[in-house]
Write a protein that holds these residues in place. Structure first.
Motif, PDB file in Angstrom:
ATOM      1  N   UNK A 171      12.627   4.650   6.444  1.00 54.45           N
ATOM      2  CA  UNK A 171      12.006   3.176   6.526  1.00 54.45           C
ATOM      3  C   UNK A 171      12.234   2.310   5.516  1.00 54.45           C
ATOM      4  N   UNK A 172      11.364   1.345   5.205  1.00 52.48           N
ATOM      5  CA  UNK A 172      11.400   0.559   4.141  1.00 52.48           C
ATOM      6  C   UNK A 172      10.920   1.230   2.832  1.00 52.48           C
ATOM      7  N   UNK A 173      10.894   0.232   1.849  1.00 49.10           N
ATOM      8  CA  UNK A 173      10.409   0.695   0.578  1.00 49.10           C
ATOM      9  C   UNK A 173       8.699   0.788   0.513  1.00 49.10           C
ATOM     10  N   UNK A 174       8.146   1.723   0.153  1.00 46.43           N
ATOM     11  CA  UNK A 174       6.585   1.836   0.075  1.00 46.43           C
ATOM     12  C   UNK A 174       6.159   1.183  -1.252  1.00 46.43           C
ATOM     13  N   UNK A 175       5.096   0.495  -0.970  1.00 42.67           N
ATOM     14  CA  UNK A 175       4.145   0.133  -2.168  1.00 42.67           C
ATOM     15  C   UNK A 175       3.547   1.685  -2.572  1.00 42.67           C
ATOM     16  N   UNK A 176       3.323   1.627  -4.069  1.00 45.75           N
ATOM     17  CA  UNK A 176       2.543   2.844  -4.447  1.00 45.75           C
ATOM     18  C   UNK A 176       1.560   2.520  -5.264  1.00 45.75           C
ATOM     19  N   UNK A 177       0.592   3.331  -5.343  1.00 45.08           N
ATOM     20  CA  UNK A 177      -0.550   3.295  -6.225  1.00 45.08           C
ATOM     21  C   UNK A 177      -0.860   4.456  -7.095  1.00 45.08           C
ATOM     22  N   UNK A 178      -0.842   4.291  -8.466  1.00 45.72           N
ATOM     23  CA  UNK A 178      -0.908   5.617  -9.247  1.00 45.72           C
ATOM     24  C   UNK A 178      -2.418   6.257  -9.326  1.00 45.72           C
TER      25      UNK A 178
ATOM     26  N   UNK B  31       1.007   9.890  -7.150  1.00 43.99           N
ATOM     27  CA  UNK B  31       1.014   8.511  -6.641  1.00 43.99           C
ATOM     28  C   UNK B  31       0.279   8.544  -5.031  1.00 43.99           C
ATOM     29  N   UNK B  32      -0.370   7.686  -4.633  1.00 45.82           N
ATOM     30  CA  UNK B  32      -0.510   7.308  -3.335  1.00 45.82           C
ATOM     31  C   UNK B  32       0.638   6.264  -2.750  1.00 45.82           C
ATOM     32  N   UNK B  33       0.784   6.198  -1.400  1.00 44.23           N
ATOM     33  CA  UNK B  33       1.444   4.885  -1.020  1.00 44.23           C
ATOM     34  C   UNK B  33       0.689   4.230   0.063  1.00 44.23           C
ATOM     35  N   UNK B  34       0.957   2.867  -0.035  1.00 49.92           N
ATOM     36  CA  UNK B  34       0.487   2.151   1.338  1.00 49.92           C
ATOM     37  C   UNK B  34       1.057   2.239   2.260  1.00 49.92           C
TER      38      UNK B  34
ATOM     39  N   UNK C 167      -4.281  -3.602  12.325  1.00 46.52           N
ATOM     40  CA  UNK C 167      -4.143  -2.846  10.900  1.00 46.52           C
ATOM     41  C   UNK C 167      -3.258  -3.481  10.180  1.00 46.52           C
ATOM     42  N   UNK C 168      -3.686  -3.344   8.874  1.00 46.45           N
ATOM     43  CA  UNK C 168      -2.806  -3.752   7.714  1.00 46.45           C
ATOM     44  C   UNK C 168      -1.518  -2.941   7.265  1.00 46.45           C
ATOM     45  N   UNK C 169      -0.403  -3.339   7.219  1.00 45.60           N
ATOM     46  CA  UNK C 169       0.690  -2.610   6.960  1.00 45.60           C
ATOM     47  C   UNK C 169       1.401  -3.325   5.936  1.00 45.60           C
ATOM     48  N   UNK C 170       2.128  -2.439   5.038  1.00 52.40           N
ATOM     49  CA  UNK C 170       2.614  -2.764   3.757  1.00 52.40           C
ATOM     50  C   UNK C 170       4.306  -2.382   3.650  1.00 52.40           C
ATOM     51  N   UNK C 171       4.939  -3.383   3.651  1.00 50.73           N
ATOM     52  CA  UNK C 171       6.389  -3.010   2.994  1.00 50.73           C
ATOM     53  C   UNK C 171       6.869  -3.841   1.924  1.00 50.73           C
ATOM     54  N   UNK C 172       7.679  -2.975   1.251  1.00 48.63           N
ATOM     55  CA  UNK C 172       7.951  -3.451  -0.280  1.00 48.63           C
ATOM     56  C   UNK C 172       9.607  -3.673  -0.079  1.00 48.63           C
ATOM     57  N   UNK C 173       9.853  -4.965   0.879  1.00 50.74           N
ATOM     58  CA  UNK C 173      11.006  -5.296   1.129  1.00 50.74           C
ATOM     59  C   UNK C 173      11.514  -6.567   0.281  1.00 50.74           C
ATOM     60  N   UNK C 174      13.026  -6.848   0.331  1.00 54.75           N
ATOM     61  CA  UNK C 174      13.307  -7.815  -0.452  1.00 54.75           C
ATOM     62  C   UNK C 174      12.799  -9.091   0.147  1.00 54.75           C
TER      63      UNK C 174
ATOM     64  N   UNK D 114      -1.854   6.768   1.574  1.00 53.68           N
ATOM     65  CA  UNK D 114      -1.298   7.890   1.977  1.00 53.68           C
ATOM     66  C   UNK D 114      -0.121   8.335   1.333  1.00 53.68           C
ATOM     67  N   UNK D 115       0.813   8.699   1.860  1.00 55.09           N
ATOM     68  CA  UNK D 115       1.808   9.820   1.074  1.00 55.09           C
ATOM     69  C   UNK D 115       3.208   8.735   1.248  1.00 55.09           C
TER      70      UNK D 115
END
Ligand code: ASP
Length: 583
Positions: free
Chosen positions: A175-182, A190-193, A216-223, A169-170
């Motif tokens: 919110x938290x940091x996104x994981x991104x996919x080039x 980029x897409x974002x998860x 559903x799987x969710x993704x957050x690029x947190x510390x 997605x976009x």
């Protein structure tokens, strides 16, 4: 089929019949004239016996060559055991082997595959597929399976429709940091998860699906933090044409259904608490209500009595630990050190021991004679034998610190039993919270949460005071779910974005699709999402979510088994437009 029965199936009623099992060799015990094999599969363990004189000699010899974790097919007669093992469901019987076939050999496993293993964390993560053969880990995953099935059964029964939403997605800034996919095809894009399917489930309400859910799987690029997974699973839900009350009843229905069907527990109706009340009485928006130990404010009683620390404090507040008056000096020092840790941040701890003979011993004897301390005791409803602990300072910080102290005391006093479940709704969260780093208000839940209509006039004058139609479900001091009634009209959504510091342009660029959808007949709607991994861990009586995930990442965010994150080929980087082709 390579077997007639599983390794968990045979009982005394089978004695005299023949059976063929297949599984892994957990252990071979060679007592000279007798060899026993413990054969394991997903269903349990069955003992196999071979005996000199009674069993085929070649078979006996073969049994002596078996190693741990060999894959074995064994057939024979079911017989009653001489010495029964009441720890095993199959412990009354054994199989006298008449044939045996090694289906596959195995290297010696790097750790013992038994309930208590000698394998350290990293090793078990590296060989997770072997760890999953161990009964406790397997049981955790089977519990998760039952939870998922019962969730589906309940929601299906309530006419919820399971819809899959996209994973590419976009990226959005809230919110938290996104994981991104080039993107390979669109260099520089980029897409974002998804951190959650939030906007999609709202759009499904605009589409008229009325009731949606997804595990559903969710993704957050947190510390990194102990027991935090970069990818995790939610039970994500949304409903249209409802009010907050409908959501609360529908989803406490889900939780009660899960407790009933998975744990056999009849849960009473779920009590409700205002956010403000939770903060005032427990110093937390997710109070552990397995035990009372509510805060008691002493500001009026204790301020202005000449104790400088109190006199400079906005709030003086305490808790009463029943039966803890005899805590030793060392125990009291430990509690003081605990609250002074930087994460807790209190400057010190005042204690008053209300001795069983009715006298007081306190760390503030100099400033507060017995008759003053008696007043504290009366206010705190303390009895002889109790320990009163008091913190003071700035209001919110002091409450938070006392909340942590309360939890520690609860643990020390044995008030937090893992098999006791206290479920609670926390309601009416603030809409916005101030962030010092960015110097602006952020949405406490997310920007799609609706303010309470009666609080909207405060949006300009006292934004921090505006309450939201937002709720959390808390079990034993853990937030397991949260959601809100959403904004469903463009004007309010736009107002919200502007309060969050978005320019009209930014709001349109990032959430234009949602704003536009709201102009095509969006129904009133709201929803909730539950942290599924955490819920499973709670039901399993564990503090750690890792064992409830088949292939988790470790605390450093790495998958030790497939060894990732990892580098990618230079050629891939070029293809993705991230690096230039070397000349
Ligand atoms: N999407 C929200 C979250 O992940 C939950 C909700 O509002 O339904 O926290």
């Amino acid at each position: 089929m390579l077997r007639t029965h599983t390794c968990g199936e045979l009982r005394l009623t089978h004695v005299g019949t023949t059976a063929t099992l297949a599984g892994w060799v957990q252990r071979v015990r060679d007592k000279g004239s007798i060899v026993w094999i413990d054969l394991r599969d997903r269903y349990g363990i069955t003992q196999v016996i071979l005996e000199e004189g009674k069993s085929d000699a070649a078979l006996l010899m073969q049994a002596r060559t078996l190693g741990r974790e060999f894959v074995l097919q064994v057939g024979g007669t079911v017989t009653e055991r001489l010495s029964r093992n009441d720890k095993l469901a199959t412990g009354d019987v054994e199989i006298r082997a008449t044939h045996m076939r090694v289906l596959n050999t195995s290297k010696t496993p790097p750790f013992t595959i038994e309930d208590d293993t000698d394998g350290g964390d990293d090793l078990r993560m590296k060989y997770r597929y072997l760890d999953l053969r161990r009964a406790p880990v397997r049981e955790s995953l089977l519990l998760r399976h039952r939870m998922a099935q019962q969730t589906r059964a309940y929601l299906d029964g309530q006419r919820f429709v399971e819809v899959e939403t996209p994973v590419l997605i976009k990226s959005t800034p809230e919110g938290a940091r996104d994981f991104v996919v080039p993107s390979r095809i669109h260099h520089g894009e980029f897409y974002a998860l998804p951190q959650s399917p939030q906007t999609f489930k709202q759009l499904l309400m605009v589409s008229g699906f009325d009731r949606y859910y997804q595990i559903v799987k969710c993704f957050r690029d947190e510390d990194l933090r102990a027991d935090r997974q970069p990818e995790f699973t939610q039970i994500d839900c949304e409903m249209a044409f409802i009010e907050q009350e409908d959501i609360l009843l529908t989803f406490e229905g889900l939780i009660r259904h899960l407790f009933k069907t998975v744990k056999g527990i009849d849960l009473p109706a779920v009590p409700r608490m205002q956010y403000a009340e939770a903060m005032k009485n427990y110093g937390s928006d997710k109070p552990d209500t397995r035990f009372e130990m509510k805060f008691v404010e002493l500001t009026d009683l204790a301020k202005g009595k000449g104790f400088p620390v109190f006199d400079q404090s906005e709030l003086i507040v305490g808790i009463c630990a029943h039966g803890a008056a005899e805590y030793t000096r060392r125990q009291l020092d430990e509690l003081t050190d605990f609250v002074k840790r930087p994460q807790i941040g209190a400057r010190g701890l005042v204690y008053v021991q209300y001795k069983s003979d009715g006298t007081f011993k306190s760390s503030v004897d100099k400033f507060f004679p017995a008759d003053e301390l008696q007043k504290w005791a009366n206010t705190m409803k303390a009895q002889p034998g109790d320990l009163m602990l008091v913190l003071s300072g700035e209001r919110d910080k002091t409450r938070k610190a006392l909340g942590e102290l309360r939890l520690t005391l609860g643990t020390r006093l044995g008030l937090r039993d893992k098999n006791t479940f206290s479920v609670l709704w926390v309601l009416d969260f603030p809409l916005l919270e101030w962030h010092e780093e960015t110097h602006r208000y952020h949405a406490m839940h997310h920007p799609f949460t609706s303010p309470k209509p009666e609080d909207i006039p405060l949006l300009d004058s006292q934004p921090g005071q505006v309450r939201a139609n937002a709720y959390d479900l808390v079990i034993n001091g853990t937030e397991v779910g949260g959601g809100s009634i959403r904004i469903h009209d463009r004007a309010t959504q736009q107002l919200m974005f502007s309060k969050l510091g978005f320019t009209e342009e930014e709001a349109k660029r990032q959430f234009g699709f949602l704003l536009e959808a709201f102009e095509f007949g969006a129904p009133p709607h709201g929803g909730i999402a539950f942290g599924f991994d955490r819920l499973c861990a709670l039901f399993g009586g564990s503090d750690s979510i890792r064992d409830f995930i088949a292939f988790p990442k470790n605390n450093a965010g790495r998958d030790m088994m497939i060894d990732t994150p990892s580098t990618i080929a230079a050629e891939q980087l070029v293809e993705l437009g991230i690096a230039v082709r070397p000349q």
